[in-house]
Scaffold this motif. Structure first.
Motif, PDB file in Angstrom:
ATOM      1  N   THR A   1     -25.703 -26.028  30.320  1.00  0.00           N
ATOM      2  CA  THR A   1     -26.658 -26.804  29.511  1.00  0.00           C
ATOM      3  C   THR A   1     -26.070 -27.096  28.127  1.00  0.00           C
ATOM      4  OG1 THR A   1     -27.787 -24.724  29.029  1.00  0.00           O
ATOM      5  CG2 THR A   1     -28.792 -26.121  30.649  1.00  0.00           C
ATOM      6  N   ALA A   2     -25.316 -26.134  27.574  1.00  0.00           N
ATOM      7  CA  ALA A   2     -24.682 -26.382  26.263  1.00  0.00           C
ATOM      8  C   ALA A   2     -23.714 -27.562  26.376  1.00  0.00           C
ATOM      9  CB  ALA A   2     -23.940 -25.127  25.794  1.00  0.00           C
ATOM     10  N   TYR A   3     -22.986 -27.604  27.500  1.00  0.00           N
ATOM     11  CA  TYR A   3     -22.022 -28.688  27.707  1.00  0.00           C
ATOM     12  C   TYR A   3     -22.752 -30.039  27.869  1.00  0.00           C
ATOM     13  CZ  TYR A   3     -17.852 -31.124  29.210  1.00  0.00           C
ATOM     14  OH  TYR A   3     -16.794 -32.009  29.275  1.00  0.00           O
TER      15      TYR A   3
ATOM     16  N   TYR B   1     -11.057 -27.446  32.630  1.00  0.00           N
ATOM     17  CA  TYR B   1     -10.109 -28.553  32.361  1.00  0.00           C
ATOM     18  C   TYR B   1      -9.779 -28.584  30.861  1.00  0.00           C
ATOM     19  CZ  TYR B   1     -12.011 -30.754  36.712  1.00  0.00           C
ATOM     20  OH  TYR B   1     -12.433 -31.047  37.989  1.00  0.00           O
ATOM     21  N   GLU B   2     -10.821 -28.330  30.062  1.00  0.00           N
ATOM     22  CA  GLU B   2     -10.653 -28.447  28.605  1.00  0.00           C
ATOM     23  C   GLU B   2      -9.986 -27.198  28.034  1.00  0.00           C
ATOM     24  OE1 GLU B   2     -14.417 -29.695  26.939  1.00  0.00           O
ATOM     25  OE2 GLU B   2     -14.673 -31.187  28.524  1.00  0.00           O
ATOM     26  N   ASP B   3     -10.409 -26.016  28.507  1.00  0.00           N
ATOM     27  CA  ASP B   3      -9.792 -24.774  28.022  1.00  0.00           C
ATOM     28  C   ASP B   3      -8.297 -24.736  28.354  1.00  0.00           C
ATOM     29  OD1 ASP B   3     -12.172 -23.873  26.979  1.00  0.00           O
ATOM     30  OD2 ASP B   3     -12.664 -22.579  28.683  1.00  0.00           O
ATOM     31  N   LEU B   4      -7.925 -25.390  29.453  1.00  0.00           N
ATOM     32  CA  LEU B   4      -6.514 -25.389  29.871  1.00  0.00           C
ATOM     33  C   LEU B   4      -5.748 -26.574  29.276  1.00  0.00           C
ATOM     34  CD1 LEU B   4      -7.181 -24.399  33.595  1.00  0.00           C
ATOM     35  CD2 LEU B   4      -6.021 -22.973  31.896  1.00  0.00           C
TER      36      LEU B   4
ATOM     37  N   CYS C   1      -7.149 -32.040  29.240  1.00  0.00           N
ATOM     38  CA  CYS C   1      -7.703 -33.178  28.490  1.00  0.00           C
ATOM     39  C   CYS C   1      -8.264 -32.620  27.187  1.00  0.00           C
ATOM     40  CB  CYS C   1      -8.826 -33.851  29.286  1.00  0.00           C
ATOM     41  SG  CYS C   1     -10.178 -32.718  29.639  1.00  0.00           S
ATOM     42  N   LYS C   2      -8.743 -33.531  26.315  1.00  0.00           N
ATOM     43  CA  LYS C   2      -9.323 -33.056  25.042  1.00  0.00           C
ATOM     44  C   LYS C   2     -10.712 -32.469  25.281  1.00  0.00           C
ATOM     45  CE  LYS C   2      -6.974 -36.295  22.038  1.00  0.00           C
ATOM     46  NZ  LYS C   2      -6.948 -37.748  22.081  1.00  0.00           N
ATOM     47  N   ARG C   3     -11.219 -31.716  24.309  1.00  0.00           N
ATOM     48  CA  ARG C   3     -12.577 -31.174  24.401  1.00  0.00           C
ATOM     49  C   ARG C   3     -13.573 -32.319  24.554  1.00  0.00           C
ATOM     50  NH1 ARG C   3     -13.109 -25.939  22.028  1.00  0.00           N
ATOM     51  NH2 ARG C   3     -15.312 -26.053  22.594  1.00  0.00           N
ATOM     52  N   GLY C   4     -14.514 -32.176  25.478  1.00  0.00           N
ATOM     53  CA  GLY C   4     -15.536 -33.199  25.701  1.00  0.00           C
ATOM     54  C   GLY C   4     -15.124 -34.265  26.706  1.00  0.00           C
TER      55      GLY C   4
END
Ligand code: COA
Length: 393
Positions: free
Chosen positions: A152-154, A298-301, A304-307
């Motif tokens: 939900t935060a995402y 995907y983002e933590d690794l 791609c960029k955050r978001g």
């Protein structure tokens, strides 16, 4: 000391409901092919590690059980537990034993027979992988709920929708249908996910990984042994990063990312000298215990960029042929998630992908010769990121 450590043998049991076998038999189902691919016998093993959370099963002394069943006694052994990252933690023990020179050949087995207990008991026990006092005992949170907080935060920050999360399940079922070892071998569509019953909003049944019985096994060897035995088919462990998070979710600043995963990834990238992961790595297995955490991974690794993780799944960029294929064995979602076996199963997949032995329809283009695995315990309480390669460092 061995500078480099390789996987020289792999095995995988069928994942799913395995009432047809007991625990030693389930272990042997993956150990036997691992011995065969490595061309070794139990007497050749110096040390063995068993990753199992195990609290839902009848048997707790699994290393001794398999020692008896597979003729491994009196060789040394260790049982390892790190919640859902147990499998990769077990690999960590084998890897460091060889690197330090304490052993030359180590068998690492991950196993779980979760379905020996009823589902409500299992779900309660998994819930204790969070913070028991602050979250489970007083607020009744279980794992779908923990990860729903992240989902939900995402959604709130980046505008992702339930349809976006459903797309992760559709991809992973698509590849699970091509994996004979997977628990669910049936393709689904977005509607299937959206129409399934809610477990913890926004997650529905098909956003969740299932409760699974299964085992997976890898045999690790030192560089010297690889040379001595003249082994041609092997995959090197290029780097491993390990991170730990807070126990209590209220101590975390950001629910759209896992700090332990970012830490483990950067540690692994530094060791493997990887700067642009999505360009330098051919594919990955990430910890999709629920659909949203795959996008967060995907983002933590830094794929791609955050978001922007949600765009990767919307644009099918994590299918084979896209920017970076992810969970093309079905992931935890469709292949299944026998807690202790998952990290080892990911290593088996890295070996198969890099040696172009994946099943028809799910072999990625492995032109760089590098594959990544991301195995998370708890809700980021522990993360292991391991990079495997055809060429040693
Ligand atoms: N995806 C798709 N179908 C699933 C499923 C899943 N994750 N889990 C179960 N099913 C199916 C079963 O095959 C069964 O189908 P059938 O009736 O046609 O035979 C049906 O749903 C009911 O299965 P059951 O096991 O009784 O479901 P349940 O409601 O008791 O449990 C969950 C479902 C999702 C709550 C449970 O699997 C769960 O808690 N998963 C998360 C596990 C977890 O937290 N792991 C650690 C994460 S880090």
């Amino acid at each position: 000391m061995s500078e480099n450590v390789a996987i020289i043998g792999v095995g995988h049991s069928k994942f799913g409901t395995r009432k047809d076998v007991n625990i030693p038999e389930l272990c042997w189902e993956s150990m036997k092919p691992a011995f065969e691919t490595a061309n070794l016998e139990p007497k050749d093993i110096d040390f063995f590690v068993v990753g199992t959370a195990g609290m839902w099963s009848s048997e707790q002394a699994v290393p001794a059980l398999i020692a008896e069943y597979a003729d491994l006694a009196p060789k040394g052994s260790m049982r390892v537990e790190a919640a859902c990252a147990t499998g990769n933690a077990a690999i960590r023990v084998g890897y460091t034993a060889i690197k330090s020179g304490l052993a030359d050949i180590v068998l690492v087995l991950g196993v779980e027979k979760m379905q020996e207990s009823p589902n409500p008991t299992i779900i309660e026990m998994i819930g204790r992988f969070g913070s028991y006092f602050w979250e489970f005992e007083n607020f009744g949170l279980t794992f779908p709920g923990y990860y729903a907080l992240h989902g939900t935060a995402y959604m709130l920050r980046y505008g992702a929708t339930e349809e976006d999360f459903a797309r992760v399940a559709v991809k992973n079922h698509y590849y699970g249908a091509k994996n004979p070892y997977a628990q669910f071998q049936k393709e689904i569509d977005v509607e299937t996910v959206l129409k399934s019953p809610y477990v913890a909003w926004p997650f529905k049944l098909f956003d969740c990984s299932p409760i699974t019985d299964g085992s997976a096994c890898v045999i690790l060897a030192s560089e010297e042994k690889v040379k001595e035995m003249g082994i041609e088919e092997k995959v090197w462990i290029l780097a491993q990063g390990v991170g730990t998070g807070t126990a209590n979710l209220s101590r975390r600043e950001d629910f759209t990312s896992l700090a332990s995963a970012r830490f483990a990834a950067e540690q692994a990238y530094k060791i493997a000298k990887i700067e642009e992961p999505a360009k330098e790595i051919d594919g990955a297995n990430v910890h999709d215990c629920f659909t949203a955490p795959e996008i967060i991974a995907y983002e933590d690794l830094r794929f791609c960029k955050r978001g922007e993780g949600v765009e990767l799944i919307r644009n099918e960029q994590t299918y084979i042929g896209g920017k970076i294929p992810v969970n093309v064995d079905g992931g935890l979602k469709a292949k299944g998630h026998p807690i202790g076996a998952t990290g080892v199963s990911q290593a088996v997949e890295a070996y198969k992908q890099l040696l172009r032995k994946a099943d028809p329809g799910r072999q990625a283009d492995v032109r760089n010769g590098r594959w990544l695995t991301h195995n998370v315990g708890g809700t980021g309480h522990y993360t292991y990121v391991t990079i495997y390669g055809l060429e040693k460092r």
